[in-house]
Design a protein around this motif. Sequence first.
Motif, PDB file in Angstrom:
ATOM      1  N   ILE A  46       0.836  -1.201   0.000  1.00 31.58           N
ATOM      2  CA  ILE A  46       0.000   0.000   0.000  1.00 31.58           C
ATOM      3  C   ILE A  46       0.873   1.254   0.000  1.00 31.58           C
ATOM      4  CG2 ILE A  46      -1.665   1.339   1.356  1.00 31.58           C
ATOM      5  CD1 ILE A  46      -2.826  -1.373   2.287  1.00 31.58           C
ATOM      6  N   PHE A  47       1.975   1.195   0.752  1.00 34.55           N
ATOM      7  CA  PHE A  47       2.905   2.325   0.753  1.00 34.55           C
ATOM      8  C   PHE A  47       3.477   2.548  -0.648  1.00 34.55           C
ATOM      9  CE2 PHE A  47       7.324   3.793   0.950  1.00 34.55           C
ATOM     10  CZ  PHE A  47       7.146   5.038   1.536  1.00 34.55           C
ATOM     11  N   VAL A  48       3.826   1.462  -1.339  1.00 36.37           N
ATOM     12  CA  VAL A  48       4.341   1.567  -2.709  1.00 36.37           C
ATOM     13  C   VAL A  48       3.299   2.212  -3.616  1.00 36.37           C
ATOM     14  CG1 VAL A  48       5.008   0.222  -4.741  1.00 36.37           C
ATOM     15  CG2 VAL A  48       5.967  -0.347  -2.503  1.00 36.37           C
ATOM     16  N   PHE A  49       2.046   1.824  -3.434  1.00 33.37           N
ATOM     17  CA  PHE A  49       0.976   2.399  -4.256  1.00 33.37           C
ATOM     18  C   PHE A  49       0.907   3.915  -4.078  1.00 33.37           C
ATOM     19  CE2 PHE A  49      -3.418   3.924  -4.480  1.00 33.37           C
ATOM     20  CZ  PHE A  49      -3.723   3.629  -5.800  1.00 33.37           C
ATOM     21  N   PHE A  50       0.906   4.358  -2.824  1.00 32.74           N
ATOM     22  CA  PHE A  50       0.819   5.795  -2.576  1.00 32.74           C
ATOM     23  C   PHE A  50       2.061   6.538  -3.065  1.00 32.74           C
ATOM     24  CE2 PHE A  50      -2.567   4.746   0.496  1.00 32.74           C
ATOM     25  CZ  PHE A  50      -3.479   5.723   0.147  1.00 32.74           C
TER      26      PHE A  50
END
Length: 203
Positions: free
Chosen positions: A74-78
């Motif tokens: 999720i961090f990578v997505f953001f």
Amino acid sequence: MESLQNKRAIALERIVWWSVQMSLLAGIYIMYVQGNGTKVFMGLLTVAVLVVIALVQRRFDYPLPAIFASIVYIFVFFSVVIGTFGGGYRIDHFDDFLHVFSGIWIGYASWIILRRLLRNGGAANLPNSFIALYMLSFSLAAAAVWELLEFAGDKLFSFTAQGRDPDDTMIDMIMGLIGGLITVVVILTLRNKGKINEAVDKE
């Protein structure tokens, strides 16, 4: 026997992984059409890293807790899809949010590492003050390493991760430390309530 909760966490991890990968590939295609080779390269590197993580998870029976891995995806997505491809870094305080977020999952990582280094249950005998100092030190060190990687990426690959103002680097490290502090508060609260063993065992 694998618990139902753990199976659900693994299923969630796979859904999140595929969702992030698909969004990354879509972003890479858009950057390619726009002729932005630097962002295409950054996106391909990110895809490769996520593939390696997935292979390690499958090959070694999920050494990273599924919930932790999902948080990283999720961090990578953001950071990449929303921030780099979508122009999210132009939004006020978006970068601060990301560094706080990274501090949270890095703090969580430090707790996982500590428990695995003390497999005999020795973590239960450590005082809260030591755990807090360890996790905060880990978070600050990780924030510093991240800034070094951003600096290297800017110099070697012409990325634009760091601003020209040195205050930007210091603020990023402070945000990472705040994220680590949030994790410390959560972990120690669970620990004091006697829920930490249950929470970790179900990961």
